[in-house]
Design a protein around this motif. Sequence first.
Motif, PDB file in Angstrom:
ATOM      1  N   GLY B 286     -25.174 -27.309  21.669  1.00  0.00           N
ATOM      2  CA  GLY B 286     -24.401 -28.285  22.436  1.00  0.00           C
ATOM      3  C   GLY B 286     -23.126 -27.757  23.075  1.00  0.00           C
ATOM      4  O   GLY B 286     -22.304 -28.536  23.542  1.00  0.00           O
ATOM      5  N   GLN B 287     -22.962 -26.438  23.160  1.00  0.00           N
ATOM      6  CA  GLN B 287     -21.755 -25.892  23.797  1.00  0.00           C
ATOM      7  C   GLN B 287     -21.880 -25.814  25.310  1.00  0.00           C
ATOM      8  O   GLN B 287     -20.904 -25.904  26.019  1.00  0.00           O
ATOM      9  N   TRP B 288     -23.108 -25.587  25.792  1.00  0.00           N
ATOM     10  CA  TRP B 288     -23.364 -25.535  27.228  1.00  0.00           C
ATOM     11  C   TRP B 288     -24.248 -26.738  27.558  1.00  0.00           C
ATOM     12  O   TRP B 288     -25.312 -26.905  26.974  1.00  0.00           O
ATOM     13  N   GLY B 289     -23.791 -27.566  28.516  1.00  0.00           N
ATOM     14  CA  GLY B 289     -24.397 -28.899  28.597  1.00  0.00           C
ATOM     15  C   GLY B 289     -25.329 -29.201  29.734  1.00  0.00           C
ATOM     16  O   GLY B 289     -25.926 -30.290  29.756  1.00  0.00           O
ATOM     17  N   MET B 290     -25.483 -28.313  30.701  1.00  0.00           N
ATOM     18  CA  MET B 290     -26.340 -28.655  31.838  1.00  0.00           C
ATOM     19  C   MET B 290     -27.025 -27.396  32.366  1.00  0.00           C
ATOM     20  O   MET B 290     -26.494 -26.294  32.245  1.00  0.00           O
ATOM     21  N   CYS B 291     -28.196 -27.571  32.943  1.00  0.00           N
ATOM     22  CA  CYS B 291     -28.884 -26.410  33.525  1.00  0.00           C
ATOM     23  C   CYS B 291     -29.720 -26.862  34.707  1.00  0.00           C
ATOM     24  O   CYS B 291     -30.036 -28.039  34.841  1.00  0.00           O
ATOM     25  N   MET B 292     -30.023 -25.889  35.540  1.00  0.00           N
ATOM     26  CA  MET B 292     -30.980 -26.169  36.610  1.00  0.00           C
ATOM     27  C   MET B 292     -32.334 -25.707  36.107  1.00  0.00           C
ATOM     28  O   MET B 292     -32.441 -24.613  35.542  1.00  0.00           O
ATOM     29  N   THR B 293     -33.347 -26.529  36.277  1.00  0.00           N
ATOM     30  CA  THR B 293     -34.648 -26.088  35.782  1.00  0.00           C
ATOM     31  C   THR B 293     -35.767 -26.712  36.599  1.00  0.00           C
ATOM     32  O   THR B 293     -35.536 -27.459  37.538  1.00  0.00           O
ATOM     33  N   TYR B 294     -36.973 -26.380  36.218  1.00  0.00           N
ATOM     34  CA  TYR B 294     -38.153 -26.941  36.874  1.00  0.00           C
ATOM     35  C   TYR B 294     -38.770 -27.976  35.942  1.00  0.00           C
ATOM     36  O   TYR B 294     -38.751 -27.810  34.726  1.00  0.00           O
ATOM     37  N   ALA B 295     -39.351 -28.998  36.543  1.00  0.00           N
ATOM     38  CA  ALA B 295     -39.956 -30.066  35.738  1.00  0.00           C
ATOM     39  C   ALA B 295     -41.028 -29.510  34.800  1.00  0.00           C
ATOM     40  O   ALA B 295     -41.264 -30.047  33.723  1.00  0.00           O
ATOM     41  N   SER B 296     -41.665 -28.391  35.207  1.00  0.00           N
ATOM     42  CA  SER B 296     -42.748 -27.838  34.386  1.00  0.00           C
ATOM     43  C   SER B 296     -42.252 -27.314  33.038  1.00  0.00           C
ATOM     44  O   SER B 296     -43.034 -27.106  32.132  1.00  0.00           O
ATOM     45  N   ASN B 297     -40.946 -27.096  32.920  1.00  0.00           N
ATOM     46  CA  ASN B 297     -40.408 -26.605  31.646  1.00  0.00           C
ATOM     47  C   ASN B 297     -40.083 -27.746  30.681  1.00  0.00           C
ATOM     48  O   ASN B 297     -39.623 -27.503  29.570  1.00  0.00           O
ATOM     49  N   THR B 298     -40.301 -28.966  31.121  1.00  0.00           N
ATOM     50  CA  THR B 298     -39.853 -30.133  30.370  1.00  0.00           C
ATOM     51  C   THR B 298     -40.305 -30.131  28.907  1.00  0.00           C
ATOM     52  O   THR B 298     -39.486 -30.247  27.998  1.00  0.00           O
ATOM     53  N   LEU B 299     -41.622 -30.012  28.714  1.00  0.00           N
ATOM     54  CA  LEU B 299     -42.139 -30.182  27.350  1.00  0.00           C
ATOM     55  C   LEU B 299     -41.539 -29.149  26.408  1.00  0.00           C
ATOM     56  O   LEU B 299     -41.154 -29.463  25.283  1.00  0.00           O
ATOM     57  N   GLN B 300     -41.446 -27.901  26.908  1.00  0.00           N
ATOM     58  CA  GLN B 300     -40.908 -26.826  26.084  1.00  0.00           C
ATOM     59  C   GLN B 300     -39.465 -27.130  25.665  1.00  0.00           C
ATOM     60  O   GLN B 300     -39.106 -27.045  24.492  1.00  0.00           O
ATOM     61  N   VAL B 301     -38.632 -27.515  26.634  1.00  0.00           N
ATOM     62  CA  VAL B 301     -37.210 -27.738  26.336  1.00  0.00           C
ATOM     63  C   VAL B 301     -37.040 -28.988  25.464  1.00  0.00           C
ATOM     64  O   VAL B 301     -36.233 -29.001  24.533  1.00  0.00           O
ATOM     65  N   LEU B 302     -37.810 -30.021  25.745  1.00  0.00           N
ATOM     66  CA  LEU B 302     -37.708 -31.247  24.937  1.00  0.00           C
ATOM     67  C   LEU B 302     -38.080 -30.977  23.484  1.00  0.00           C
ATOM     68  O   LEU B 302     -37.444 -31.473  22.557  1.00  0.00           O
ATOM     69  N   ASN B 303     -39.133 -30.173  23.307  1.00  0.00           N
ATOM     70  CA  ASN B 303     -39.572 -29.855  21.944  1.00  0.00           C
ATOM     71  C   ASN B 303     -38.505 -29.109  21.170  1.00  0.00           C
ATOM     72  O   ASN B 303     -38.320 -29.317  19.976  1.00  0.00           O
ATOM     73  N   ASP B 304     -37.803 -28.202  21.866  1.00  0.00           N
ATOM     74  CA  ASP B 304     -36.852 -27.326  21.182  1.00  0.00           C
ATOM     75  C   ASP B 304     -35.496 -27.973  20.948  1.00  0.00           C
ATOM     76  O   ASP B 304     -34.790 -27.613  20.009  1.00  0.00           O
ATOM     77  N   SER B 305     -35.096 -28.895  21.839  1.00  0.00           N
ATOM     78  CA  SER B 305     -33.734 -29.446  21.768  1.00  0.00           C
ATOM     79  C   SER B 305     -33.682 -30.612  20.786  1.00  0.00           C
ATOM     80  O   SER B 305     -34.618 -31.425  20.727  1.00  0.00           O
ATOM     81  N   THR B 306     -32.572 -30.691  20.070  1.00  0.00           N
ATOM     82  CA  THR B 306     -32.451 -31.747  19.056  1.00  0.00           C
ATOM     83  C   THR B 306     -31.697 -32.963  19.597  1.00  0.00           C
ATOM     84  O   THR B 306     -31.428 -33.900  18.867  1.00  0.00           O
ATOM     85  N   PHE B 307     -31.317 -32.924  20.867  1.00  0.00           N
ATOM     86  CA  PHE B 307     -30.562 -34.038  21.458  1.00  0.00           C
ATOM     87  C   PHE B 307     -31.356 -34.598  22.642  1.00  0.00           C
ATOM     88  O   PHE B 307     -32.326 -33.996  23.104  1.00  0.00           O
ATOM     89  N   GLU B 308     -30.921 -35.741  23.115  1.00  0.00           N
ATOM     90  CA  GLU B 308     -31.603 -36.371  24.255  1.00  0.00           C
ATOM     91  C   GLU B 308     -31.235 -35.661  25.549  1.00  0.00           C
ATOM     92  O   GLU B 308     -30.091 -35.235  25.740  1.00  0.00           O
ATOM     93  N   ILE B 309     -32.206 -35.576  26.428  1.00  0.00           N
ATOM     94  CA  ILE B 309     -31.979 -34.884  27.705  1.00  0.00           C
ATOM     95  C   ILE B 309     -32.158 -35.878  28.856  1.00  0.00           C
ATOM     96  O   ILE B 309     -33.067 -36.705  28.838  1.00  0.00           O
ATOM     97  N   GLY B 310     -31.285 -35.776  29.837  1.00  0.00           N
ATOM     98  CA  GLY B 310     -31.417 -36.602  31.036  1.00  0.00           C
ATOM     99  C   GLY B 310     -31.625 -35.714  32.251  1.00  0.00           C
ATOM    100  O   GLY B 310     -31.413 -34.499  32.191  1.00  0.00           O
ATOM    101  N   THR B 311     -32.050 -36.316  33.345  1.00  0.00           N
ATOM    102  CA  THR B 311     -32.292 -35.519  34.550  1.00  0.00           C
ATOM    103  C   THR B 311     -31.542 -36.097  35.746  1.00  0.00           C
ATOM    104  O   THR B 311     -31.334 -37.319  35.819  1.00  0.00           O
ATOM    105  N   MET B 312     -31.125 -35.227  36.638  1.00  0.00           N
ATOM    106  CA  MET B 312     -30.417 -35.646  37.857  1.00  0.00           C
ATOM    107  C   MET B 312     -30.976 -34.857  39.030  1.00  0.00           C
ATOM    108  O   MET B 312     -31.600 -33.819  38.841  1.00  0.00           O
TER     109      MET B 312
END
Lengths: 297, 449
Positions: B286-312
Amino acid sequence: MKHKRKSYNYQRSHVAYVYLIPWMIGLVVFQLYPFLYSLVLSFTDKSMLTGGRFIGLQNYVAIFKDPNFKKSLVATLAYVAITVPLKLGFALFIAVLCNQKLKGIGFYRTIVYLPSVLGGSAGVAILWRALFSGRGLVNSFLTKIGLKSVPWLGSPNMASFTIALLAVWQFGSSMVLFLAALKQIPRSYYEAAKMDGAGAVTCFFKITLPGISPIIQFNLIMQTINAFQEFAAPYLITGGGPLKSTYLYSMLLYDNAFSFMKMGYASALSWIFFLIIAVVTLIIFGTSKFWVFNENE
Amino acid sequence: MKKALALVIAVLMVLSIVACASPASSNTASNSDSGTPANNAPAAATSSDSENITLHFTWWGGDARNAATYEAINAYMAKHPNITIIGEPVSWDSYYEKMLTQLSGGTAADIIQADYKWASDIVLQGMPFLNMKDGPIDYSAWAEMPAEYAGNKDYVMGLATGINVKALWYNKEFFEKFNLTPSDDWSWKTILEAGEAVNKADPNSHLLWANSDNLNAFMQSYILQLTGKHMIDTENYKITCSVEELTEYFNYVKALFDTGTLPPIEDLVVYEGLAYASQVPEWLNGQWGMCMTYASNTLQVLNDSTFEIGTMLYPVMEGATDTGISMMPTQLLCVNKASPYQKEALDFVEWFLKDEEAITISGLQRGIPANTEAAKLLEQNGVTNAIINESIAVAAKHAGSAEGPFDTNAELNAAALDYIYQVAYGVLTPEKAASQTIDAMNAILATLK
């Protein structure tokens, strides 16, 4: 009788050739052919899947205008200059320690050789990255003892040194050769020197170093060539960065061949590299008469 | 007797070496270009139903994608007993280099998952994949995507497995902690202002994480939004922007570091080759809070992260005439032109992307399917992901032009990145870096003509 012996010798030499055939096939197919083919490619615009048009010396001319060529050459020379003396110095130091008459010395020798067994693998390179990353074990230790953490891999001034440490860590093979050479020096030389009042330091510089100088020469040549050709550590640990400080020549070659698909250009790079290594090796050989002691001369 | 034995052993050794040197794959013997059919015509059926055929299928992806792909392969083999498909999952790291080397050496798989980013290079490299244009698989149900993403208007190197978009992702807890309000109106300037506020509030926290691909993508988007033109003129092989315009981007990069929006460059470069934010410890804690990414990475990042993620929405400059945001393929499924079993390979690809069972097994492992009928089926079955859906819906609303064919060229990107880092480390001023970047990229473009 004479005829029989001749026939026997003839057959013997034939059997020797048969034994040599597998190696010779390997040499021709996997080394000589690619070696010469790369020379041909270096005069073409061969890409990974297309091309192959003869373009003369264009690749060689382009290389000397390529800013990355100069950067990678500087990074490689810096890496060699850091790695080789450190590695040989450390290997000799450990060899001298392992040459002492101590209880369980065989065990110690095995332990100090272990890094060389593990050293070259990709896994260890990745472990190295984890150890020296910003929040890695090394920095955690430094901060625990009240020191500031160090950007081992993030600073252009530190990264080359950090990568070199991995090579130094694999000092085992040089150490074994040094140890064998140390054991060849007759004890009587040291005893005579002591009777003449020589101290340990004088003995080391006047007896030990000249005595093992042929092995120092061998290790110097082999380790210099190895250091020039280093690829896995910078590729896996820093990717050539930061600011190309660890962008060794082998990475420049790899990028051009496999990422940018310029096989002709990469072949020309490899031939220039071959010549550089050959010249450095010849310089070491050439200067050896001034510092390598040969008992038979 | 001993000599005879020695001779036999030596001959066996020779044979073993020759055997080792022969191609490992059963199908590589006929992989030469000379035997391949014209682009659009797959090889005539080389087998009858009774002939045993072995196909090789290679892809990259995490454990979940590997498991789903193997399950689909097994389901296909159960229906086609004479076909054996050997799955070859390969790490993303150096996948491209391995693929090209195998294509060059005639040992590449029959079915190959490829990235759209390689399309321009693949076209330049003699189009080693079967042309999917106008058949041989009907892809009329596929979502509309610019042709450049899979080759060009005459050559389609593979069929899109899913739909992808660039987006900004953020850690919801991080945003709450620093009182940041997410919205689809964030511009480059907003990111900078928010980043500065975050770092002032907590010097150990940084708003943004970016890898080397992101920094290059930022540059392409920034210039497109600033000038209304793609940075690379693909007709004249020239950089379109002026030194002043590129200097503006480099000033922005410098500001990202100076304000603490991005972490210090010494910390950032250690993770430059990582694909997902969730591979970065500072993102996970939780020290770095935002990133640019591709929607295709969603499942991987959601699985690994312990906090809720939003998209803009991906950042858009105020007054930009072209957002540079468009729908792109997550991956492409291609058939090796040198495969002796093109028909069988195409049959499998068609089944994999169109068959109900295969679609159900694959789920969202390759993004929301580009096949709109497959996407509908998954939606009916409740297999959806809110973040992916939202990313795509928002991007579609703000759609701009597609990436240019050379926007993702490896050599051009490596050259640009070199100068971006020199600005970040303070080695070059933004003005000098801009001028040298344009010269270096123009020199490379001249060799690509």
